[in-house]
Design an enzyme around this catalytic site. Sequence first.
Site, PDB file in Angstrom:
ATOM      1  N   HIS A  70       0.833  -1.211   0.000  1.00  0.00           N
ATOM      2  CA  HIS A  70       0.000   0.000   0.000  1.00  0.00           C
ATOM      3  C   HIS A  70       0.868   1.261   0.000  1.00  0.00           C
ATOM      4  CE1 HIS A  70      -3.818  -2.180   0.897  1.00  0.00           C
ATOM      5  NE2 HIS A  70      -2.996  -3.029   1.463  1.00  0.00           N
ATOM      6  N   ASN A 143     -10.184  -3.247   2.488  1.00  0.00           N
ATOM      7  CA  ASN A 143      -9.865  -3.239   1.057  1.00  0.00           C
ATOM      8  C   ASN A 143     -11.137  -3.032   0.252  1.00  0.00           C
ATOM      9  OD1 ASN A 143      -7.106  -3.678   1.324  1.00  0.00           O
ATOM     10  ND2 ASN A 143      -7.225  -5.882   0.952  1.00  0.00           N
ATOM     11  N   TYR A 357       0.833  -4.423  12.144  1.00  0.00           N
ATOM     12  CA  TYR A 357       0.752  -2.999  11.803  1.00  0.00           C
ATOM     13  C   TYR A 357       1.491  -2.125  12.808  1.00  0.00           C
ATOM     14  CZ  TYR A 357      -2.569  -4.122   8.119  1.00  0.00           C
ATOM     15  OH  TYR A 357      -3.141  -4.623   6.993  1.00  0.00           O
TER      16      TYR A 357
HETATM   17 FE1  HDE Z   1      -2.361  -4.944   5.427  1.00  0.00          FE
HETATM   18  N1  HDE Z   1      -0.571  -4.117   5.913  1.00  0.00           N
HETATM   19  N2  HDE Z   1      -1.679  -6.745   6.012  1.00  0.00           N
HETATM   20  N3  HDE Z   1      -4.095  -5.829   4.809  1.00  0.00           N
HETATM   21  N4  HDE Z   1      -3.068  -3.185   4.849  1.00  0.00           N
HETATM   22  C1  HDE Z   1      -0.249  -2.836   5.753  1.00  0.00           C
HETATM   23  O1  HDE Z   1       0.811  -1.504   7.367  1.00  0.00           O
HETATM   24  C2  HDE Z   1      -0.595  -6.950   6.767  1.00  0.00           C
HETATM   25  C3  HDE Z   1      -4.392  -7.140   4.901  1.00  0.00           C
HETATM   26  C4  HDE Z   1      -4.326  -2.892   4.448  1.00  0.00           C
HETATM   27  O2  HDE Z   1      -3.253   3.328   3.992  1.00  0.00           O
HETATM   28  C5  HDE Z   1       1.063  -2.483   6.385  1.00  0.00           C
HETATM   29  O3  HDE Z   1       1.005   0.736   7.646  1.00  0.00           O
HETATM   30  C6  HDE Z   1      -0.528  -8.335   7.152  1.00  0.00           C
HETATM   31  C7  HDE Z   1      -5.790  -7.360   4.721  1.00  0.00           C
HETATM   32  C8  HDE Z   1      -4.429  -1.495   4.114  1.00  0.00           C
HETATM   33  O4  HDE Z   1      -1.656   3.215   5.483  1.00  0.00           O
HETATM   34  C9  HDE Z   1       1.506  -3.802   7.034  1.00  0.00           C
HETATM   35  C10 HDE Z   1      -1.604  -8.946   6.558  1.00  0.00           C
HETATM   36  C11 HDE Z   1      -6.319  -6.117   4.506  1.00  0.00           C
HETATM   37  C12 HDE Z   1      -3.164  -0.967   4.331  1.00  0.00           C
HETATM   38  C13 HDE Z   1       0.372  -4.725   6.668  1.00  0.00           C
HETATM   39  C14 HDE Z   1      -2.318  -7.940   5.859  1.00  0.00           C
HETATM   40  C15 HDE Z   1      -5.242  -5.176   4.555  1.00  0.00           C
HETATM   41  C16 HDE Z   1      -2.338  -2.043   4.799  1.00  0.00           C
HETATM   42  C17 HDE Z   1       2.070  -1.832   5.481  1.00  0.00           C
HETATM   43  C18 HDE Z   1      -1.974 -10.401   6.599  1.00  0.00           C
HETATM   44  C19 HDE Z   1      -7.764  -5.745   4.232  1.00  0.00           C
HETATM   45  C20 HDE Z   1      -2.721   0.441   4.068  1.00  0.00           C
HETATM   46  C21 HDE Z   1       2.182  -0.402   5.952  1.00  0.00           C
HETATM   47  C22 HDE Z   1      -2.354 -10.853   7.858  1.00  0.00           C
HETATM   48  C23 HDE Z   1      -8.668  -6.096   5.316  1.00  0.00           C
HETATM   49  C24 HDE Z   1      -2.991   1.327   5.217  1.00  0.00           C
HETATM   50  C25 HDE Z   1       1.272  -0.284   7.058  1.00  0.00           C
HETATM   51  C26 HDE Z   1      -2.605   2.738   4.871  1.00  0.00           C
HETATM   52  C27 HDE Z   1      -1.006  -1.883   5.170  1.00  0.00           C
HETATM   53  C28 HDE Z   1       0.339  -5.987   7.093  1.00  0.00           C
HETATM   54  C29 HDE Z   1      -3.464  -8.224   5.103  1.00  0.00           C
HETATM   55  C30 HDE Z   1      -5.451  -3.780   4.359  1.00  0.00           C
HETATM   56  C31 HDE Z   1       2.872  -4.299   6.667  1.00  0.00           C
HETATM   57  C32 HDE Z   1       0.523  -8.970   8.007  1.00  0.00           C
HETATM   58  C33 HDE Z   1      -6.546  -8.695   4.796  1.00  0.00           C
HETATM   59  C34 HDE Z   1      -5.661  -0.766   3.608  1.00  0.00           C
HETATM   60  O5  HDE Z   1       1.623  -3.693   8.409  1.00  0.00           O
END
Ligand code: HDE
Length: 689
Positions: A70, A143, A357
């Site tokens: 993202h 999402n 996160y």
């Molecule tokens: Fe994320 N995800 N994600 N994700 N995600 C990040 O956090 C992560 C997942 C989502 O505009 C990171 O600040 C793991 C699902 C959004 O700043 C990180 C797993 C969904 C955003 C991270 C997922 C998301 C992130 C990268 C699997 C929808 C952007 C930078 C368990 C429900 C937020 C940050 C923004 C961002 C980890 C899966 C949505 C690395 C470990 C499922 C919208 O922490």
Amino acid sequence: MTDIDYSAHETHQRADGDHPAMRTNQGVTISDNQNQLRVGQRGPSVLEDQIFREKINHFDQERIPERIVHGRGTGLHGYFECTRSLADVTQADLFQRVGERTPVFARLSTVAGGAGSVDTPRDVRGFAVKFYTKDGNWDLVGNNIPVFFIQDAIKFPDLVHAAKMEADRGYPQAATAHDTFWDFISLMPEATHMAMWIMSDRAIPRSLATMEGFGIHTFRLINAEGKSTFVKFHWKPRAGLQSTIWDETVKITGADPDYHRRDVFERIQRGQPLEWDLGLQMFDEAFAERFPFDVLDPTKLIPEEMLPVEIVGRMVLDRYPDNFFAETEQVAFCPSHVVPGIDFSNDPLLQGRLFSYLDTQMSRLGGPNFAQIPINQPKNVPSGCPFHNQMRDGMAQMAIPKGRANYEPNSLSRIGEPGGYREDPEKGYRSYPAQEDGNKLRMRPESFADHYSQARLFWVSMDVAEQKHIASAFTFELSKVSIPHVRSKMVANLRNVDEGLAGRVAKGLGIPLPDPTPSSIPLVEMAPSPALRIIRGPLEKHTLEGRTVGILVADGTDAKDLDGVVKGVTDAGGYALIIAPRIGSIRLSNGDLLTAGAQLFGQPSSLLDAVALVLTPEESAKLERESAAVIWIADAFAHLKAIGHNGSSTRLLEISGVQPGEGVTDLSAFVDAAKRRYWDREPLVRTLA
Ligand code: HDE
């Protein structure tokens, strides 16, 4: 007497009554912001120049690590308004009083590309909202697709490594059409459902305003009596659902890599904020038991036809950040940020996210004090200062905590020392006391084993045109895969979804149909869910609101005709953009001079929702030899857009391949025609899988 010769360089702008003096970060007034300190006029610079060094050091460190996923996003301020009280199901303060507004900051993003990539790749979109509630911040980090690729967070690093640019060659950026992505997906049958969604039009939205948002996981709402209700969160766009066509997306990406952020910026400038309704699917343990899939499995959705989405509020995003870095880049979302009344479920993907996160924000924002950054502060809590605790120090501590009481319990507040913060069992956050029991193991529940039934549900719920887009997207993406066994493996998985789909993709690729991937789980046949469609679905909107119509004019254009189209488009809520071969003055039929809003070469029709030609026969004839004009019109036709004309451009339209039919109209019918796309035209212009 000064050694600076202000007269020699006109770049010097001097402080005066309207322009305060420039200072260093230490508060020292700066005398010259144009020249380093040097020895003699043409001599070397000196290391002691503290003014230069402070400025350049700061510049050198302007970037922070970008988000690992993202990375590219657009942030917007706004508010959430409660339209239905949920006092009976949750304590969450923002859902108590109808009409009450809670400030929000939302960040809408792509996933795979870096911060400097483009806005419009085929990709999932992040939909993250920070609610600044009176009880603290709640982050709903979702999402635009209601399911996810994987079931367990331990697979996330593998998924992301496979999706991002390949490790050895550093490309492709922001694209899933490559070997490592499809290698991984083809070996993870649980990703099949999500693969269907990302190959659909959902992954190429027309605007950030025209996509749905989903919290994906099951969460819990907890009421004042401590009763728990399961919930899934949905954002429904008031502008309707709208996507683009793949060929159009590719051309948009070239013409305007910032297409989505420019679009929202301009919508807001025109007074058309982005709006969504917040809907909830609420259910109890009994429903969860009856439902044929596990509600803790994030690769599954609950069809709206089975459990309605109840609207409880609306979100309006109406303000662009003042500073992209300070707000959009530094905002830190964490699914673990919840408020009293909202709690987690045991979804193993969510459980992993609760850790991940917070961890990433520490490294991205330089330590544990990221909550002090203005965009992250819980600024709406009634006591004013939100940091009433004994956490201290660390990198970038911005506050100056007073007193000796940096521990608890303490008795110093009795003698007037600050720092006497105490726990509050009544109002404080309490976790739902779910009863948990079991052996410690690494194991996927059997109830997560069905990987194909919902992928099939998605397929059978699509409109015929959408099915063609999905089959063609698979064909395109797998055609970019250079390893033959990866292509076959993916088609083998698709045979478990739908034989017709697998056959179409195999034919498109020119490969023999492989044996299906072995699966012992019988498919659960489900009734199609029209809510999953965009085309001819419940959220497809025929409108001009928020959309842009391009009107091609040139010298001699009939002023009355032009006026009629502009007025019609504007009255219908659309934006009429006048486009001409030259951007400077055009002389209209009545002698008026007109300045166009864009030049033909710089504004391909892929950036527009519909087009009209208001030309004289002479100017139209000139454009027959102008490929930019011919492509402009041909693309509008191929992208299934309405084309309006005044009868003077028949030959130009013919040369551009426009065939008479629905959506190709005279000016009087144009404004109505411009409110939609013409899906039935597609077989004329494109052979799809
Ligand atoms: Fe994320 N995800 N994600 N994700 N995600 C990040 O956090 C992560 C997942 C989502 O505009 C990171 O600040 C793991 C699902 C959004 O700043 C990180 C797993 C969904 C955003 C991270 C997922 C998301 C992130 C990268 C699997 C929808 C952007 C930078 C368990 C429900 C937020 C940050 C923004 C961002 C980890 C899966 C949505 C690395 C470990 C499922 C919208 O922490």
